[in-house]
Design a protein around this motif. Sequence first.
Motif, short mmCIF file in Angstrom:
data_model
loop_
_atom_site.label_atom_id
_atom_site.label_comp_id
_atom_site.label_asym_id
_atom_site.label_seq_id
_atom_site.Cartn_x
_atom_site.Cartn_y
_atom_site.Cartn_z
N ASP A 78 -30.86 -33.15 -4.30
CA ASP A 78 -32.29 -33.49 -4.35
C ASP A 78 -32.53 -35.00 -4.38
O ASP A 78 -33.67 -35.44 -4.45
N GLY A 79 -31.46 -35.80 -4.32
CA GLY A 79 -31.61 -37.25 -4.25
C GLY A 79 -31.74 -37.96 -5.58
O GLY A 79 -31.88 -39.17 -5.60
N THR A 80 -31.65 -37.23 -6.70
CA THR A 80 -31.72 -37.89 -8.01
C THR A 80 -30.49 -38.76 -8.23
O THR A 80 -30.56 -39.81 -8.85
N VAL A 81 -29.35 -38.31 -7.72
CA VAL A 81 -28.09 -39.04 -7.83
C VAL A 81 -27.61 -39.30 -6.41
O VAL A 81 -27.62 -38.40 -5.57
N THR A 82 -27.18 -40.54 -6.13
CA THR A 82 -26.72 -40.85 -4.78
C THR A 82 -25.21 -40.84 -4.65
O THR A 82 -24.69 -40.77 -3.55
#
Length: 122
Positions: A78-82
Motif C-alpha cells: 500500500d506504499g506505507t513502507v518503501t
Amino acid sequence: MPTPGTPLPAALIPDCTKPEAHHAAYKSAKANDAIFVCIARQGPRWMVELDAFASSGPTIPDQAVAVLHTAVEALVSDGTVTQANMAPDYISMRALRVRSAPSATALVRGMIQVADGAATGR
C-alpha cells in the motif's frame, strides 16, 4: 517488561536516530535479554527495526513471524513502507510514510500486538 498480550508502551520503543542511541538501546536489550525494537528518523521518513537476535531466549514463534511478514508485505503493497528486509528473527522497514515519531511508534506497537496475539493464540 510488559507481559505477553499487552501492548508495548510507547516509552519502551526508543528513538534511535542517533547512532549512540541505537548502540545504547541495543546494548540495553541484550543486557535485559529482550527483543530489540526501535524507530529512527532517516531524513523526512522513519525506519522501524525489530531484532530478536538481541535476546538469547526463544525465537519469535512461527505463527507470529507469518503474521509480521504478511503485515510488512501489506505495508509495502500500500506504499506505507518503501523498503523492507525480513528474516525469521529480524525485520527492518525503511522510508515509512508517516510524519511523526508517535505514528511510527504506533505502527510498531500494532505490529507487536498482532504478532503477540498470533503467538499466544489470541
